[in-house]
Write a protein that holds these residues in place. Structure first.
Motif: not given
Lengths: 284, 314
Positions: A219-221, A223, B143, B145, B256
């Motif tokens: 998910a971070s990637l 994003f 998460p 972010f 992030i």
């Protein structure tokens, strides 16, 4: 006799897992997300890619359960399809890290001469912050679902290697391994027949956590644009697109996040439960 | 102690060499020519050749690596392709902002995590314990972010208490500095707080069953004294280890969250470098952050005797 005994052991572990309500809740969450991913084409009310400018930025309503995005795409359908990306990347990462981590961990733990070299390399990889290393690898390989999975496998293999190695070290000194050795069993046979089966418990627990990390990291990637490229929906890139409209259309940001958190929560609960059930001595 | 410190520092050399090797060779995994990839499809062959020469890509790999490492040791990490300036300069300029954020996030993590873990363990199976464990479980599942986006939604867009993003250097006023730091620090620190709370609780539960704790209790000491004076000392090491690790993670994990808050730190610079395929900058950032991580870990190891007199480095 022996097999019966180990079957009893298995039963006991399963009983322990079943009694752990949190673990069962975790398993149920995972099953639900898995079903969503598999059934996405059948249960999504709309095509996740079809643009419909007339129905842009609709807040959640009975027609569009989670609302629509800036292109008028149905968010509910996009989130359902997004489950596919997250789980697919997670499964690939678990598969690769388990295979590589077991391979390197067995070698490092069993052959003292290779231990130093392998573990220094793993230490070096672990010195890089996970997301930083992940996005750098994706940047080099070009953003895609598969490359995100490869990058995250590189990132998480050292951790699995470490766990398998310490399991090997613990078993290596035990009576039955020494007995097998004195009977003239080859290293290959000892590793495969005696050591590997005893590494499986920590490996299974670790894999559950790797799955959780991988879903978060994917998910971070996505994003920051280092995941599967749009328009294909992944939870990370829906969030990233929604971010610009957080003031006017916060639902685009809220729903995919809930699904990421639920999935990771389910995996963490399952991991905790498995750890307690399979190996009460083991600590994270 | 001095001898031990020196030997540990020497022990870092192989790890640091490997870190340099990984940072360097990563970009050579590029399918095709890095120079061509960086310039894009429309670049003329001359421009590609020029960039190749500029980046030293026309040299043999071993020569390239030797040159890169020897320049890096002198603080020269090459030139950023898109910023048109030295990589080291750009990174060092961004470092204070990232450092500030990491320290603030660590403060959030420790201030919440350690007491929560201790109290939860001291009152095992109480409502407080249950709530801490549930919140901690959520903390490691959400998460960072996304948490950041939610915080923006509530505290910036909704309540208007904090800015949605940006950064004010500490030199331009502490209060402003902190105001811009709060939301990113909370979103970054929350997951670490959760990890620290889980870890602290687990070590505390282990210690609290030991005989000497029972002895202390049977002497009639209050529970407060038992926990703070006897138990706390013995979990200091494991807490210190997690905190040290957390700091390393936070330094690099800001990637992030910095993007979410348009926070001008190293992480955001790297994300921009990734989209522009600015390889020298990516290489430099990887090398710098991993080296800092390795050094922070060593420092934490060397701090052990301060917290546990049973550990002596000779």
């Amino acid at each position: 006799m022996k097999s019966q005994k180990s079957k009893l052991g298995e039963n006991k572990k399963w009983q322990r897992l079943k009694r752990n309500k949190m673990a069962i809740a975790g398993l149920l969450i995972i099953c639900a997300i898995l079903l969503i991913a598999i059934l996405a084409p059948y249960i999504s009310p709309y095509d996740p890619l079809v643009l419909n400018i007339r129905s842009r930025f609709q807040s959640p309503n009975s027609e569009f359960l989670f609302g629509t995005d800036n292109y008028g795409r149905d968010l509910f359908s996009r989130v359902l399809y997004g489950a596919r990306v997250s789980l697919k990347v997670g499964v690939i990462v678990v598969f690769i890290t388990s295979a590589l981590g077991t391979f390197f961990g067995l070698i490092a733990g069993y052959f003292r001469k290779l231990d130093y070299v392998i573990m220094r390399v793993m230490d070096a990889f672990m010195s890089f912050p996970t997301i930083l290393l992940g996005i750098s690898i994706v940047a080099i390989l070009s953003p895609s679902e598969m490359n995100a999975a490869i990058a995250l496998s590189v990132v998480y293999t050292p951790r699995t290697t470490r766990i398998v190695r310490s399991a090997v070290l613990e078993i290596k000194g035990s009576e039955f391994v020494r007995a097998a050795k004195s009977l003239g069993a080859s290293d290959f046979r000892i590793i495969l027949k005696h050591i590997l089966p005893n590494c499986l418990t920590p490996l299974i627990v670790q894999s559950t956590f790797v799955f959780a990390y991988a879903v978060l990291a994917e998910a971070s990637l996505s994003f920051v644009g280092a995941g599967p490229p749009p328009p294909a929906p992944s939870w990370g890139n829906i969030l990233s697109e929604g971010r610009q409209y957080i003031r006017t259309a916060p639902w685009i940001t809220i729903f995919p996040g809930i699904f990421i958190a639920l999935t990771v929560l389910g995996l963490n609960l399952t991991g905790d439960g498995l750890r307690d059930a399979l190996d009460p001595k083991m600590k994270k | 102690m001095l001898r031990y410190t020196l030997s540990r520092m020497l022990g870092l050399i192989p790890t640091l060499i490997l870190v340099a090797l990984i940072s360097f060779f990563l970009i050579h995994l590029t399918p095709g020519d890095p120079a061509a990839v960086m310039l894009g499809v429309e670049a003329t062959p001359e421009r590609v050749a020029n960039l190749r020469a500029d980046m030293g890509l026309d040299q043999p790999l071993t020569v390239q690596f030797k040159d890169w490492v020897s320049s890096a040791l002198q603080g020269d990490l090459g030139n950023s392709f898109f910023l048109g300036r030295p990589v080291a300069e750009a990174l060092v300029e961004r470092l204070p902002a990232t450092f500030s954020l990491a320290v603030a996030a660590l403060l959030v993590a420790v201030i919440i995590g350690v007491p929560a873990g201790i109290i939860a363990a001291a009152r095992q199976n109480s409502v407080f314990d249950g709530s801490v464990m549930v919140i901690a479980l959520l903390g490691i599942s959400v998460p960072s972010f996304w948490l950041g986006l939610l915080l923006i939604l509530i505290f910036s867009v909704g309540l208007g208490w904090f800015p949605t993003g940006g950064y004010v250097p500490i030199s331009e006023g502490f209060v402003q500095h902190v105001k811009y730091l709060v939301l990113p620090a909370v979103s970054l620190g929350f997951m670490q707080a959760a990890l620290i709370a889980r870890m602290t609780r687990a070590s505390m539960l282990e210690v609290i069953r030991k005989d000497y704790i029972t002895t202390a209790r049977s002497k009639g000491q209050s529970e407060f004294v038992v926990v703070t004076k006897h138990a706390l000392k013995n979990i200091a090491i494991s807490v210190l280890t997690v905190v040290g690790m957390a700091f390393g993670i936070l330094l690099g994990g800001a990637v992030i969250v910095e993007t979410v808050f348009a926070y001008p730190g190293v992480g955001r610079l790297v994300v921009q470098a990734v989209t522009r395929r600015d390889y020298p900058l990516i290489q430099g950032a990887l090398l710098m952050i991993a080296s800092i991580y390795v050094i922070v870990n060593l420092v934490v190891d060397l701090l052990y005797p301060l917290f546990d007199p049973r550990i002596k480095y000779e």
